[in-house]
Design an enzyme around this catalytic site. Structure first.
Site, PDB file in Angstrom:
ATOM      1  N   SER A 179      30.109   6.022-103.618  1.00 40.68           N
ATOM      2  CA  SER A 179      29.415   7.316-103.700  1.00 40.68           C
ATOM      3  C   SER A 179      29.601   8.040-102.382  1.00 40.68           C
ATOM      4  O   SER A 179      29.714   7.398-101.325  1.00 40.68           O
ATOM      5  CB  SER A 179      27.922   7.074-103.941  1.00 40.68           C
ATOM      6  N   TYR A 235      20.153   3.805-100.877  1.00 39.04           N
ATOM      7  CA  TYR A 235      21.293   3.700-101.806  1.00 39.04           C
ATOM      8  C   TYR A 235      22.597   3.931-101.041  1.00 39.04           C
ATOM      9  O   TYR A 235      23.589   3.198-101.216  1.00 39.04           O
ATOM     10  CB  TYR A 235      21.087   4.756-102.890  1.00 39.04           C
TER      11      TYR A 235
HETATM   12  N1  LIG Z   1      25.919   9.819-111.471  1.00 37.95           N
HETATM   13  C1  LIG Z   1      26.334  10.216-110.281  1.00 37.95           C
HETATM   14  O1  LIG Z   1      26.168  11.399-109.883  1.00 37.95           O
HETATM   15  C2  LIG Z   1      27.051   9.244-109.373  1.00 37.95           C
HETATM   16  C3  LIG Z   1      27.597   9.730-108.179  1.00 37.95           C
HETATM   17  C4  LIG Z   1      28.273   8.845-107.333  1.00 37.95           C
HETATM   18  C5  LIG Z   1      28.387   7.508-107.688  1.00 37.95           C
HETATM   19  N2  LIG Z   1      27.838   7.063-108.858  1.00 37.95           N
HETATM   20  C6  LIG Z   1      28.025   5.654-109.203  1.00 37.95           C
HETATM   21  O2  LIG Z   1      28.621   5.578-110.489  1.00 37.95           O
HETATM   22  C7  LIG Z   1      28.283   4.308-111.087  1.00 37.95           C
HETATM   23  C8  LIG Z   1      27.812   4.525-112.510  1.00 37.95           C
HETATM   24  O3  LIG Z   1      26.624   5.274-112.480  1.00 37.95           O
HETATM   25  P1  LIG Z   1      26.182   6.209-113.703  1.00 37.95           P
HETATM   26  O4  LIG Z   1      25.766   7.492-113.080  1.00 37.95           O
HETATM   27  O5  LIG Z   1      27.206   6.172-114.754  1.00 37.95           O
HETATM   28  O6  LIG Z   1      24.829   5.447-114.155  1.00 37.95           O
HETATM   29  P2  LIG Z   1      24.137   5.238-115.598  1.00 37.95           P
HETATM   30  O7  LIG Z   1      24.615   6.217-116.590  1.00 37.95           O
HETATM   31  O8  LIG Z   1      22.680   5.169-115.306  1.00 37.95           O
HETATM   32  O9  LIG Z   1      24.690   3.796-116.047  1.00 37.95           O
HETATM   33  C9  LIG Z   1      24.396   2.663-115.290  1.00 37.95           C
HETATM   34  C10 LIG Z   1      24.850   1.438-116.055  1.00 37.95           C
HETATM   35  O10 LIG Z   1      24.611   0.267-115.256  1.00 37.95           O
HETATM   36  C11 LIG Z   1      23.782  -0.640-116.011  1.00 37.95           C
HETATM   37  N3  LIG Z   1      23.035  -1.428-115.024  1.00 37.95           N
HETATM   38  C12 LIG Z   1      22.166  -0.976-114.109  1.00 37.95           C
HETATM   39  N4  LIG Z   1      21.681  -1.988-113.379  1.00 37.95           N
HETATM   40  C13 LIG Z   1      22.275  -3.118-113.854  1.00 37.95           C
HETATM   41  C14 LIG Z   1      22.188  -4.486-113.503  1.00 37.95           C
HETATM   42  N5  LIG Z   1      21.380  -4.918-112.517  1.00 37.95           N
HETATM   43  N6  LIG Z   1      22.953  -5.383-114.180  1.00 37.95           N
HETATM   44  C15 LIG Z   1      23.792  -4.961-115.170  1.00 37.95           C
HETATM   45  N7  LIG Z   1      23.901  -3.679-115.543  1.00 37.95           N
HETATM   46  C16 LIG Z   1      23.152  -2.761-114.892  1.00 37.95           C
HETATM   47  C17 LIG Z   1      22.988   0.262-116.939  1.00 37.95           C
HETATM   48  O11 LIG Z   1      22.473  -0.361-118.103  1.00 37.95           O
HETATM   49  P3  LIG Z   1      21.035  -1.128-118.079  1.00 37.95           P
HETATM   50  O12 LIG Z   1      20.068  -0.213-117.413  1.00 37.95           O
HETATM   51  O13 LIG Z   1      20.736  -1.380-119.541  1.00 37.95           O
HETATM   52  O14 LIG Z   1      21.265  -2.377-117.309  1.00 37.95           O
HETATM   53  C18 LIG Z   1      24.109   1.239-117.350  1.00 37.95           C
HETATM   54  O15 LIG Z   1      24.965   0.635-118.296  1.00 37.95           O
HETATM   55  C19 LIG Z   1      27.254   3.671-110.164  1.00 37.95           C
HETATM   56  O16 LIG Z   1      27.894   2.741-109.314  1.00 37.95           O
HETATM   57  C20 LIG Z   1      26.744   4.852-109.336  1.00 37.95           C
HETATM   58  O17 LIG Z   1      26.255   4.440-108.080  1.00 37.95           O
HETATM   59  C21 LIG Z   1      27.184   7.893-109.717  1.00 37.95           C
END
Ligand SMILES: NC(=O)c1ccc[n+]([C@@H]2O[C@H](COP(=O)([O-])OP(=O)(O)OC[C@H]3O[C@@H](n4cnc5c(N)ncnc54)[C@H](OP(=O)(O)O)[C@@H]3O)[C@@H](O)[C@H]2O)c1
Length: 233
Positions: free
Chosen positions: A141, A154
């Site tokens: 990120s 984070y």
């Molecule tokens: N969204 C943004 O703006 C953004 C920006 C920069 C980086 N990122 C990064 O992108 C990645 C994906 O994020 P996203 O935005 O797509 O999030 P998201 O839509 O909330 O999806 C997160 C996923 O991770 C799972 N998860 C969370 N904690 C877990 C655990 N302890 N064990 C196994 N599974 C787990 C969740 O399912 P459950 O809750 O059912 O476990 C879900 O499948 C992350 O690494 C995040 O830091 C996101």
């Protein structure tokens, strides 16, 4: 067909990436904690051609990580590991003077310790990958590189993940290790972090071509950001 493990694959970026790889015929091992949502995703992606194994669990659990690797082995090996599951540490995010230390521990345990644990357990299969050396994508990120207020805990975990990725790349010259900042995306994680932010954010599927470009071109190990990969492609 190549095999990938994708953590946090039930929704958001993990799901979008899994859908793209399924569309290319990859065999997939997918993880998330919420079984029903993960099963729905797996059912949908199984229609794309490759084999899909849904393994519900928490990446912080060593036994669960071992099961993910075992399921990949049963599919024939492992060519790509995507450490995508992530914890914010506080929802909504708060300034460092209020950040519960337990939340910081949760972010570090999920985003750093579990990611390295899975790498360690997966390394024998990744080193043996038939696809010219396996690859690791650690989803990072810009909060790991910039000083945004409230993103400190984070961000610290993502900075640590970036450094683990860099050193792993140096230690494993036969692999590709990419830390990838996907840029802002409109996902549950983003909404949980900043519930009052009403600005629309790109949907996860729009950044997937950046990840596919890495897989197709296999640039040297290092840190990449999706917006730059998308502009240059
Ligand atoms: N969204 C943004 O703006 C953004 C920006 C920069 C980086 N990122 C990064 O992108 C990645 C994906 O994020 P996203 O935005 O797509 O999030 P998201 O839509 O909330 O999806 C997160 C996923 O991770 C799972 N998860 C969370 N904690 C877990 C655990 N302890 N064990 C196994 N599974 C787990 C969740 O399912 P459950 O809750 O059912 O476990 C879900 O499948 C992350 O690494 C995040 O830091 C996101």
């Amino acid at each position: 067909m190549p095999v990938a493990i994708i953590t946090g694959a039930s929704k958001g970026l993990g799901r979008a990436l899994a859908a793209a790889l399924a569309g290319r015929g990859w065999d997939l091992v997918l993880d998330a904690r919420t079984r029903a949502v993960l099963d729905d995703t797996a059912r949908e992606l199984a229609g794309h051609g490759g084999r899909v194994r849904a393994v519900p669990g928490d990446v912080r659990d060593e036994g669960h990580r071992a099961e993910l690797v075992a399921r990949a082995r049963a599919l024939g090996g492992l060519d790509l590991l995507v450490n995508n599951a992530s914890a914010l540490g506080a929802e909504p995010l708060v300034r460092l003077d209020e950040l519960p230390l337990e939340g910081l521990r949760r972010a570090l345990e999920t985003n750093v310790v579990a990611a390295l644990g899975l790498v360690q357990q997966a390394l024998p299969l990744l080193r043996a990958s038939r696809a010219g050396g396996g690859a690791v994508i650690n989803v990072s990120s810009d909060a790991g590189a910039e000083a945004y207020e409230t993103w400190g805990g984070y961000g610290a975990s993502k900075a640590a993940l970036d450094q683990l990725s860099a050193v792993l790349g140096a230690e494993e010259p036969g692999l590709r290790v990419w830390a990838v900042d996907p840029g802002d995306m409109g996902t549950d994680l983003y909404r949980a972090a900043v519930p009052d932010d009403a600005d629309p954010r790109p949907l996860p599927h729009t950044v997937v071509p950046a990840f596919l470009r890495l897989l197709d071109e296999r640039p040297v190990s290092g840190r990449y950001d999706a917006p730059s990969l998308l502009v240059a492609s």
